[in-house]
Write a protein that holds these residues in place. Sequence first.
Motif, PDB file in Angstrom:
ATOM      1  N   GLY A  69       0.800 -21.265  -4.750  1.00  0.00           N
ATOM      2  CA  GLY A  69      -0.520 -20.626  -4.780  1.00  0.00           C
ATOM      3  C   GLY A  69      -0.821 -19.864  -3.512  1.00  0.00           C
ATOM      4  N   GLN A  70      -0.434 -20.426  -2.369  1.00  0.00           N
ATOM      5  CA  GLN A  70      -0.657 -19.741  -1.100  1.00  0.00           C
ATOM      6  C   GLN A  70       0.163 -18.462  -1.013  1.00  0.00           C
ATOM      7  N   GLU A  71       1.393 -18.504  -1.520  1.00  0.00           N
ATOM      8  CA  GLU A  71       2.226 -17.299  -1.514  1.00  0.00           C
ATOM      9  C   GLU A  71       1.620 -16.203  -2.383  1.00  0.00           C
ATOM     10  N   ILE A  72       1.093 -16.597  -3.543  1.00  0.00           N
ATOM     11  CA  ILE A  72       0.440 -15.613  -4.411  1.00  0.00           C
ATOM     12  C   ILE A  72      -0.788 -15.030  -3.711  1.00  0.00           C
ATOM     13  N   ALA A  73      -1.559 -15.890  -3.041  1.00  0.00           N
ATOM     14  CA  ALA A  73      -2.753 -15.426  -2.327  1.00  0.00           C
ATOM     15  C   ALA A  73      -2.372 -14.458  -1.214  1.00  0.00           C
ATOM     16  N   VAL A  74      -1.262 -14.741  -0.510  1.00  0.00           N
ATOM     17  CA  VAL A  74      -0.791 -13.829   0.544  1.00  0.00           C
ATOM     18  C   VAL A  74      -0.389 -12.482  -0.053  1.00  0.00           C
ATOM     19  N   CYS A  75       0.309 -12.510  -1.185  1.00  0.00           N
ATOM     20  CA  CYS A  75       0.694 -11.263  -1.855  1.00  0.00           C
ATOM     21  C   CYS A  75      -0.547 -10.460  -2.270  1.00  0.00           C
ATOM     22  N   CYS A  76      -1.568 -11.164  -2.755  1.00  0.00           N
ATOM     23  CA  CYS A  76      -2.819 -10.494  -3.113  1.00  0.00           C
ATOM     24  C   CYS A  76      -3.465  -9.864  -1.882  1.00  0.00           C
ATOM     25  N   GLY A  77      -3.403 -10.583  -0.745  1.00  0.00           N
ATOM     26  CA  GLY A  77      -3.956 -10.041   0.490  1.00  0.00           C
ATOM     27  C   GLY A  77      -3.224  -8.794   0.951  1.00  0.00           C
ATOM     28  N   ILE A  78      -1.898  -8.791   0.816  1.00  0.00           N
ATOM     29  CA  ILE A  78      -1.109  -7.615   1.186  1.00  0.00           C
ATOM     30  C   ILE A  78      -1.462  -6.436   0.283  1.00  0.00           C
ATOM     31  N   TRP A  79      -1.640  -6.717  -1.019  1.00  0.00           N
ATOM     32  CA  TRP A  79      -2.041  -5.671  -1.967  1.00  0.00           C
ATOM     33  C   TRP A  79      -3.401  -5.076  -1.579  1.00  0.00           C
ATOM     34  N   LEU A  80      -4.345  -5.948  -1.222  1.00  0.00           N
ATOM     35  CA  LEU A  80      -5.671  -5.467  -0.814  1.00  0.00           C
ATOM     36  C   LEU A  80      -5.580  -4.566   0.407  1.00  0.00           C
ATOM     37  N   LEU A  81      -4.664  -4.878   1.299  1.00  0.00           N
ATOM     38  CA  LEU A  81      -4.527  -4.103   2.528  1.00  0.00           C
ATOM     39  C   LEU A  81      -3.860  -2.763   2.276  1.00  0.00           C
ATOM     40  N   LEU A  82      -2.807  -2.748   1.460  1.00  0.00           N
ATOM     41  CA  LEU A  82      -1.992  -1.544   1.295  1.00  0.00           C
ATOM     42  C   LEU A  82      -2.476  -0.622   0.177  1.00  0.00           C
ATOM     43  N   PHE A  83      -2.999  -1.199  -0.906  1.00  0.00           N
ATOM     44  CA  PHE A  83      -3.348  -0.375  -2.060  1.00  0.00           C
ATOM     45  C   PHE A  83      -4.345   0.742  -1.731  1.00  0.00           C
ATOM     46  N   PRO A  84      -5.457   0.470  -1.032  1.00  0.00           N
ATOM     47  CA  PRO A  84      -6.378   1.578  -0.725  1.00  0.00           C
ATOM     48  C   PRO A  84      -5.729   2.693   0.082  1.00  0.00           C
ATOM     49  N   LEU A  85      -4.832   2.329   1.009  1.00  0.00           N
ATOM     50  CA  LEU A  85      -4.151   3.350   1.806  1.00  0.00           C
ATOM     51  C   LEU A  85      -3.226   4.198   0.941  1.00  0.00           C
ATOM     52  N   LEU A  86      -2.432   3.529   0.104  1.00  0.00           N
ATOM     53  CA  LEU A  86      -1.511   4.254  -0.768  1.00  0.00           C
ATOM     54  C   LEU A  86      -2.270   5.124  -1.771  1.00  0.00           C
ATOM     55  N   TRP A  87      -3.365   4.599  -2.281  1.00  0.00           N
ATOM     56  CA  TRP A  87      -4.180   5.372  -3.233  1.00  0.00           C
ATOM     57  C   TRP A  87      -4.736   6.619  -2.555  1.00  0.00           C
ATOM     58  N   GLN A  88      -5.220   6.469  -1.339  1.00  0.00           N
ATOM     59  CA  GLN A  88      -5.786   7.593  -0.605  1.00  0.00           C
ATOM     60  C   GLN A  88      -4.735   8.678  -0.366  1.00  0.00           C
ATOM     61  N   ILE A  89      -3.512   8.250  -0.045  1.00  0.00           N
ATOM     62  CA  ILE A  89      -2.456   9.207   0.300  1.00  0.00           C
ATOM     63  C   ILE A  89      -1.792   9.796  -0.934  1.00  0.00           C
ATOM     64  N   LEU A  90      -1.427   8.940  -1.888  1.00  0.00           N
ATOM     65  CA  LEU A  90      -0.602   9.376  -3.013  1.00  0.00           C
ATOM     66  C   LEU A  90      -1.405   9.905  -4.202  1.00  0.00           C
ATOM     67  N   VAL A  91      -2.600   9.332  -4.426  1.00  0.00           N
ATOM     68  CA  VAL A  91      -3.393   9.739  -5.583  1.00  0.00           C
ATOM     69  C   VAL A  91      -4.492  10.729  -5.183  1.00  0.00           C
ATOM     70  N   GLU A  92      -5.295  10.345  -4.196  1.00  0.00           N
ATOM     71  CA  GLU A  92      -6.367  11.237  -3.747  1.00  0.00           C
ATOM     72  C   GLU A  92      -5.822  12.433  -2.963  1.00  0.00           C
ATOM     73  N   ARG A  93      -4.638  12.207  -2.323  1.00  0.00           N
ATOM     74  CA  ARG A  93      -4.017  13.248  -1.491  1.00  0.00           C
ATOM     75  C   ARG A  93      -4.972  13.753  -0.411  1.00  0.00           C
ATOM     76  N   GLN A  94      -5.625  12.783   0.233  1.00  0.00           N
ATOM     77  CA  GLN A  94      -6.561  13.090   1.305  1.00  0.00           C
ATOM     78  C   GLN A  94      -6.138  12.365   2.577  1.00  0.00           C
ATOM     79  N   PRO A  95      -6.493  12.912   3.731  1.00  0.00           N
ATOM     80  CA  PRO A  95      -6.152  12.234   4.992  1.00  0.00           C
ATOM     81  C   PRO A  95      -6.931  10.931   5.136  1.00  0.00           C
ATOM     82  N   LEU A  96      -6.360  10.001   5.855  1.00  0.00           N
ATOM     83  CA  LEU A  96      -7.029   8.722   6.079  1.00  0.00           C
ATOM     84  C   LEU A  96      -8.202   8.915   7.037  1.00  0.00           C
TER      85      LEU A  96
END
Length: 234
Positions: free
Chosen positions: A42-69
Amino acid sequence: MSLHRHPAIIERLRSIIALLLIVPVTSIGALCSTVLAPGAIGQEIAVCCGIWLLLFPLLWQILVERQPLPWRITSDGWRAGVILGAMMFGTIFASYWLVGRYWLNIPDIKARVNQMGMNIPLMVFGFGTFQTLVNSLIEEYVWRWFVYRHCARLWTQALAVWISAGFFTLHHVILLVVYCDDWRLVALGSIAVFGAGVLWAKCARCYRSLLPSYLSHLAADLALQIASWHILLG
């Protein structure tokens, strides 16, 4: 009808997808770490979720929105953040000391924490420090920058404040239900988290900066961690 001729529709669809891919993640992590698979898995899954929360907005901004951070650093609203944080710290600490510690089932909380393998004092302090300094910033970045912005595309900015606060409250309700067997604590805690989410979203909207919401969030989490240390370490 070609969607390419209607950029507003495309933007709204993107926001719906973005919210679907991030809002449930914290609830999934909370459920897995406390109910479905308490312990290492469960802790490993929670850590993976935390990594997703950290990286997903950045990747979305760069790859989908195509806007600078938006790495703009500003001190706007720091006084409001300090004042609001001091009020939150005092309210949370007083509520715990005067009422909460008598309503909480402390032996049950300790048993659940032991089941998760989080009962070592150094680990308790380390986790609490991370929650206070780092996780509060991550939550502001996720909920007040990313989620609020996409809510504002789908609804008005005023409604986005309340809706993003509701999304922010969901995983906290799960944690409250798990650790509090008194419905009064669950209800009051949920209302308090929702109210804090509304205030922090309003701060971010008003000052166009995460600093005031981060400072006050940090202060609120510090009060919660002091209460946790008192419960777990006595």
